[in-house]
Design a protein around this motif. Structure first.
Motif, mmCIF file in Angstrom:
data_model
loop_
_atom_site.group_PDB
_atom_site.id
_atom_site.type_symbol
_atom_site.label_atom_id
_atom_site.label_comp_id
_atom_site.label_asym_id
_atom_site.label_seq_id
_atom_site.Cartn_x
_atom_site.Cartn_y
_atom_site.Cartn_z
ATOM 1 N N MET A 1 22.855 -6.068 13.217
ATOM 2 C CA MET A 1 21.886 -4.600 13.698
ATOM 3 C C MET A 1 20.379 -5.387 13.896
ATOM 4 S SD MET A 1 22.966 -1.273 13.261
ATOM 5 C CE MET A 1 22.830 -1.332 10.859
ATOM 6 N N ASP A 2 19.838 -5.666 13.242
ATOM 7 C CA ASP A 2 18.937 -6.625 13.381
ATOM 8 C C ASP A 2 19.007 -7.275 14.695
ATOM 9 O OD1 ASP A 2 17.510 -4.454 11.896
ATOM 10 O OD2 ASP A 2 16.946 -6.251 10.126
ATOM 11 N N TYR B 1 21.963 1.863 18.890
ATOM 12 C CA TYR B 1 22.853 2.441 19.023
ATOM 13 C C TYR B 1 22.962 4.297 19.732
ATOM 14 C CZ TYR B 1 23.990 -1.653 20.872
ATOM 15 O OH TYR B 1 24.072 -3.694 21.283
ATOM 16 N N LEU B 2 23.034 5.008 17.829
ATOM 17 C CA LEU B 2 23.229 6.056 17.410
ATOM 18 C C LEU B 2 21.735 6.722 17.280
ATOM 19 C CD1 LEU B 2 26.777 6.230 15.490
ATOM 20 C CD2 LEU B 2 26.472 5.994 17.711
ATOM 21 N N LYS B 3 21.020 5.830 17.598
ATOM 22 C CA LYS B 3 19.493 6.969 17.990
ATOM 23 C C LYS B 3 19.058 7.379 16.498
ATOM 24 C CE LYS B 3 18.027 4.304 21.607
ATOM 25 N NZ LYS B 3 16.638 3.454 21.421
ATOM 26 N N GLY B 4 19.703 6.819 15.210
ATOM 27 C CA GLY B 4 19.658 7.108 14.204
ATOM 28 C C GLY B 4 20.614 9.423 13.637
ATOM 29 N N PHE B 5 21.507 9.000 15.084
ATOM 30 C CA PHE B 5 21.891 10.418 14.506
ATOM 31 C C PHE B 5 23.422 10.526 13.521
ATOM 32 C CE2 PHE B 5 25.842 12.573 15.580
ATOM 33 C CZ PHE B 5 25.920 14.387 15.168
ATOM 34 N N ARG B 6 24.581 11.257 12.555
ATOM 35 C CA ARG B 6 24.869 10.580 11.508
ATOM 36 C C ARG B 6 26.187 12.481 11.934
ATOM 37 N NH1 ARG B 6 25.340 11.555 5.326
ATOM 38 N NH2 ARG B 6 26.559 9.695 4.916
ATOM 39 N N TRP C 1 18.712 3.071 27.235
ATOM 40 C CA TRP C 1 19.248 4.488 26.779
ATOM 41 C C TRP C 1 20.850 4.675 27.529
ATOM 42 C CZ3 TRP C 1 17.016 8.233 23.530
ATOM 43 C CH2 TRP C 1 16.719 7.491 22.470
ATOM 44 N N ASP C 2 20.728 3.860 28.095
ATOM 45 C CA ASP C 2 22.704 4.667 28.845
ATOM 46 C C ASP C 2 23.258 3.632 27.585
ATOM 47 O OD1 ASP C 2 21.678 4.847 31.579
ATOM 48 O OD2 ASP C 2 21.477 3.385 32.171
ATOM 49 N N THR C 3 22.672 3.212 27.075
ATOM 50 C CA THR C 3 24.076 2.343 26.232
ATOM 51 C C THR C 3 24.038 3.844 24.950
ATOM 52 O OG1 THR C 3 23.649 -0.082 26.363
ATOM 53 C CG2 THR C 3 24.881 0.672 24.019
ATOM 54 N N ALA C 4 22.925 4.314 24.313
ATOM 55 C CA ALA C 4 22.956 5.380 23.189
ATOM 56 C C ALA C 4 23.545 6.151 24.086
ATOM 57 C CB ALA C 4 21.559 6.262 23.061
ATOM 58 N N ALA C 5 23.739 6.147 25.053
ATOM 59 C CA ALA C 5 24.175 8.197 25.466
ATOM 60 C C ALA C 5 25.681 7.611 26.033
ATOM 61 C CB ALA C 5 24.038 8.310 27.134
ATOM 62 N N GLU D 1 24.904 5.026 11.250
ATOM 63 C CA GLU D 1 25.160 3.969 12.066
ATOM 64 C C GLU D 1 25.644 2.263 11.229
ATOM 65 O OE1 GLU D 1 22.652 2.279 15.801
ATOM 66 O OE2 GLU D 1 22.660 4.141 14.920
ATOM 67 N N ASP D 2 26.485 2.042 11.200
ATOM 68 C CA ASP D 2 26.814 0.670 11.008
ATOM 69 C C ASP D 2 27.720 -0.180 12.203
ATOM 70 O OD1 ASP D 2 28.777 1.391 9.997
ATOM 71 O OD2 ASP D 2 28.219 1.655 8.042
ATOM 72 N N MET D 3 27.825 -1.388 11.381
ATOM 73 C CA MET D 3 28.816 -2.141 12.953
ATOM 74 C C MET D 3 30.224 -1.528 12.333
ATOM 75 S SD MET D 3 26.119 -3.147 13.922
ATOM 76 C CE MET D 3 27.857 -4.370 15.242
ATOM 77 N N GLY D 4 30.499 -1.370 10.955
ATOM 78 C CA GLY D 4 32.147 -0.935 10.353
ATOM 79 C C GLY D 4 31.951 1.106 12.320
ATOM 80 N N THR D 5 31.186 1.479 11.610
ATOM 81 C CA THR D 5 31.880 3.070 12.671
ATOM 82 C C THR D 5 31.425 2.340 14.176
ATOM 83 O OG1 THR D 5 29.788 3.707 10.492
ATOM 84 C CG2 THR D 5 30.478 4.575 13.026
#
Length: 378
Positions: free
Chosen positions: A186-187, A193-198, A339-343, A367-371
């Motif tokens: 991710m770094d 991509y999920l901008k902190g959402f869980r 931001w298009d990717t985040a949406a 938000e991890d690579m598995g999800t």
């Protein structure tokens, strides 16, 4: 000859020190750390370009489970991010607010006041809840001030070098190699991509009598804990001093007998906030206006699932745009792509959650690579 030998030794020592610093940095960043969604969320926040966020949301788990920055961008075109950690303390709220001011200068700061509404203050001294925020804040004057004022002297070094606290995590390997690999990936990717959402899938089927209909017209108040009220006033004084554009927003909850007094404490907090000239929007009383379905949109008493989060985000986003003038931001190039990717990824996550919810399957989605890989084809 001696001069050449001296230079050679100096270079070797310097290289050794650099290697040691690199190794310690790698261990602290990727290996010996508390690796969870709080860390990922804050890491993502500090990756946001300074001044790039129109709105920053501050609070605890109600924020990062109930609001999606990607969804808000898709619907309303503004950029936002949740600076929120699980069961954040009131001192943590002030620290995080100072960091928001230092790093972003957003047009509006949305504050969820749950940290001030507890009946007791035991959350304030919970080491785990403190560290979920402080461990993940980079070294700054704000962090130094917080640690100096709030942490016992013999423990302060662990807040600057968390690997001292978590050195025992060596025993988790090789099981935890995936988390390390995920963090590195991710770094290198850069954008979160999920901008902190869980979220967590599942639907609450309460045994208690639900009182949400009653709270719509509940105007009675209950006293705040004296310590927590003082902390709320301290936060408000800081907002005034810094001339911040702030609005307090109480998130919706599933209310029953045990938590009904918290509704009244929220009403008291609203009185205090309004005395300082700030708005207090009580969405806990507007769940019906949002279209929240009490039988489908919560995964536990205090948190919305993906269905509820989409509704809250849409409702709050409309308020921020129409009442507080948060306009659609014109983006181009890599920023627009990000931001298009985040949406796009919130849409993927929502559809994946819809699939699991209809199948009555419960799954925690950080938000991890598995999800991200699980939702890729949704």
């Amino acid at each position: 000859m001696k001069k050449k030998l001296y230079v050679t030794r100096t270079v070797k020592v310097a290289c050794l020190l650099l290697a040691l610093m690199f190794s310690c940095g790698f261990l602290q960043t990727y290996v010996l750390r508390r690796d969870d969604h709080n860390m990922v969320r804050l890491t993502g926040y500090y990756r946001e370009k300074s001044g790039s966020l129109d709105v920053v949301l501050l609070g605890a788990s109600e924020i990062y489970t109930g609001y999606s920055a990607g969804r808000a961008y898709e619907k309303y075109g503004y950029t936002s991010y949740p600076v929120a950690t699980e069961s954040i303390t009131t001192d943590g709220m002030l620290l995080a607010l100072k960091e928001i001011v230092r790093t972003q200068h957003p047009k509006l700061i949305v504050i969820e006041p749950n940290a001030y509404l507890y009946k007791e203050i035991k959350n304030e001294s919970n080491d785990g809840h403190i560290r979920k925020l402080v461990d993940n804040i980079p070294l700054s004057g704000n962090k130094i001030e917080y640690v100096t004022q709030n942490i016992p002297g013999d423990e302060q070094i662990e807040y600057y070098f968390p690997m001292i606290k978590y050195h025992g995590m060596w025993t988790d390997y090789p099981k935890s190699l995936f988390k390390t690999a995920s963090a590195i990936e991710m770094d290198f990717r850069g954008a979160y991509y999920l901008k902190g959402f869980r979220t967590t899938t599942g639907t609450l089927h309460p045994k208690e009598k639900i009182l949400n209909q009653a709270i719509i017209n509940e105007n009675k108040t209950a006293k705040l804990n004296k310590v927590l009220e003082k902390k709320l006033v301290e936060l408000l004084e800081y907002c005034k001093e810094q001339k911040l554009n702030v609005v307090f927003v109480r998130s919706p909850h599933m209310v029953y007998k045990k938590t009904y007094e918290r509704v009244k404490r929220s009403n008291r907090a609203a009185e205090i906030v309004r005395k300082y000239g700030y708005d207090y929007i009580n969405l806990e009383r507007e769940w019906d206006k949002m279209g929240i379905d009490l039988t489908k949109d919560f995964y536990n008493y205090d948190h919305l699932n993906a269905y509820g989060a989409a509704k809250l985000t849409d409702y709050l986003g409309n308020i921020l745009q129409t009442k507080y003038g948060i306009e659609r931001r014109t983006l181009s190039g890599s920023e627009k792509e990000e931001w298009d990717t985040a949406a796009e990824y919130f849409g993927k996550l929502y559809r994946y959650c819809d699939h699991l919810l209809k199948a009555n399957k419960k799954e925690k989605l950080d938000e991890d690579m598995g999800t991200l890989r699980r939702i890729e084809n949704y």
